[in-house]
Design an enzyme around this catalytic site. Structure first.
Site, short mmCIF file in Angstrom:
data_model
loop_
_atom_site.label_atom_id
_atom_site.label_comp_id
_atom_site.label_asym_id
_atom_site.label_seq_id
_atom_site.Cartn_x
_atom_site.Cartn_y
_atom_site.Cartn_z
N SER A 28 -2.87 -1.65 5.23
CA SER A 28 -3.23 -1.05 3.95
C SER A 28 -2.95 -2.05 2.85
O SER A 28 -2.11 -2.93 3.00
CB SER A 28 -2.42 0.23 3.72
OG SER A 28 -2.53 0.69 2.39
N TYR B 16 6.26 3.84 3.26
CA TYR B 16 4.93 3.60 3.82
C TYR B 16 4.54 2.13 3.65
O TYR B 16 4.08 1.48 4.60
CB TYR B 16 3.92 4.50 3.12
CG TYR B 16 2.49 4.27 3.53
CD1 TYR B 16 2.02 4.69 4.76
CD2 TYR B 16 1.59 3.64 2.66
CE1 TYR B 16 0.69 4.49 5.14
CE2 TYR B 16 0.26 3.44 3.03
CZ TYR B 16 -0.18 3.87 4.26
OH TYR B 16 -1.49 3.66 4.62
#
Length: 283
Positions: free
Chosen positions: A135, A148
């Site tokens: 990501s 995350y």
């Protein structure tokens, strides 16, 4: 093999599979490979597998036991897409140890365990693809999702290190870095952030106020736009693409600027007929 079929890459590749067959794997001599999907909800896995005409395996690969169960049923693959993952919004100083460990087990160690088994076997056969769905949060850590972002940064190190380990074998290992994408998880988050608004207004608000504010697209990425990059990386056309972090983030993260000349000094010499050869550079 695609793990966590409910996630982003699962949606992406499911749509692509419906439109056209996957790229032939060289060792199958032109035949299209079998597709295997993995998830932890048996009913959903079975339903999707039947509708697509592919094989489904139920196993929770966020644990060592779940990975062992999957490998027992599927000892070899040619293409591995690691996209199982979880994310939540939480202030960094309020994240307990158990939550840090849960994120690491699911988002990071699942891919480690699978690639540790499958990648060497791919190398023995002379062809393979390992893809980590990372990501843009791995290079631009969101303040409210540090746990995350930590796992997505770890995936970048993993893919690079594993690519170096299988160098010259015909196996490539890469990371794909989507930006904010209109996935089921993001839509569910919108319903919590902007209750009562329609999807168009939710997207407009999120782009203006959230992490997509700097996107050059001025909107969220659609799953099929990520599909194009994932499909390329998994194909034989990507034979020279390995050890890379490939972005599909709508320009959210600007490219890194080259180091300045002051930070990396260089000495230039003018060669003459009688000049003494320069000493090699010290590392």
């Amino acid at each position: 093999m695609i793990n966590d079929w409910r996630g982003l890459a699962g949606q992406v590749l499911r749509r692509l599979w419906r439109r056209e067959p996957p790229t032939p794997v060289p060792r199958t001599r032109g035949r299209f490979p079998d597709v295997v999907i993995n998830g932890q909800n048996a009913d959903k896995v079975d339903d999707i597998a039947k509708r697509l005409g592919v094989r489904g395996i139920t196993a929770s690969i966020g644990t060592a036991e779940g990975v062992a169960k999957l490998i027992e049923q599927l000892p070899d693959v040619d293409i591995l897409v690691n996209n199982v993952g979880v994310f939540t919004v939480q202030p960094v100083f309020e994240i307990p140890d158990d939550e840090w460990l849960r994120f690491y087990q699911i988002n990071v160690l699942s891919g480690v365990r699978l690639a540790r088994h499958y990648a060497p076997r791919m190398a023995d056969r002379g062809w393979g693809r390992v893809i980590f769905l990372s990501s843009e949060a791995g290079v631009q850590t969101p303040t409210d999702m540090v746990h995350y972002g930590m796992t997505k940064s770890a995936q970048l190190a993993l893919s690079r290190g594993m690519a170096q380990e299988v160098a010259g074998t015909g196996v490539t290992v890469n990371s794909v870095l989507p930006g904010p994408t209109m996935s089921n998880g993001v839509v569910a988050m919108w319903d919590d952030l902007y209750p009562g608004l329609d999807r168009t207004e939710q997207e407009r608000r999120y782009v203006a106020e959230g992490r997509a504010a700097t996107s050059l697209l001025h909107r969220l990425i659609r799953p099929h736009e990520v599909a194009n990059l994932i499909t390329y990386v998994a194909s034989d056309q990507a034979s020279a693409t390995t050890g890379s972090a490939l972005s599909v983030d709508g320009g959210l993260v600007p490219p890194s600027s080259p180091e300045s000349a002051e930070s990396t000094p260089c000495t230039f010499r003018t060669a003459t007929k009688d000049a003494t050869p320069p000493a090699p550079f010290d590392r």
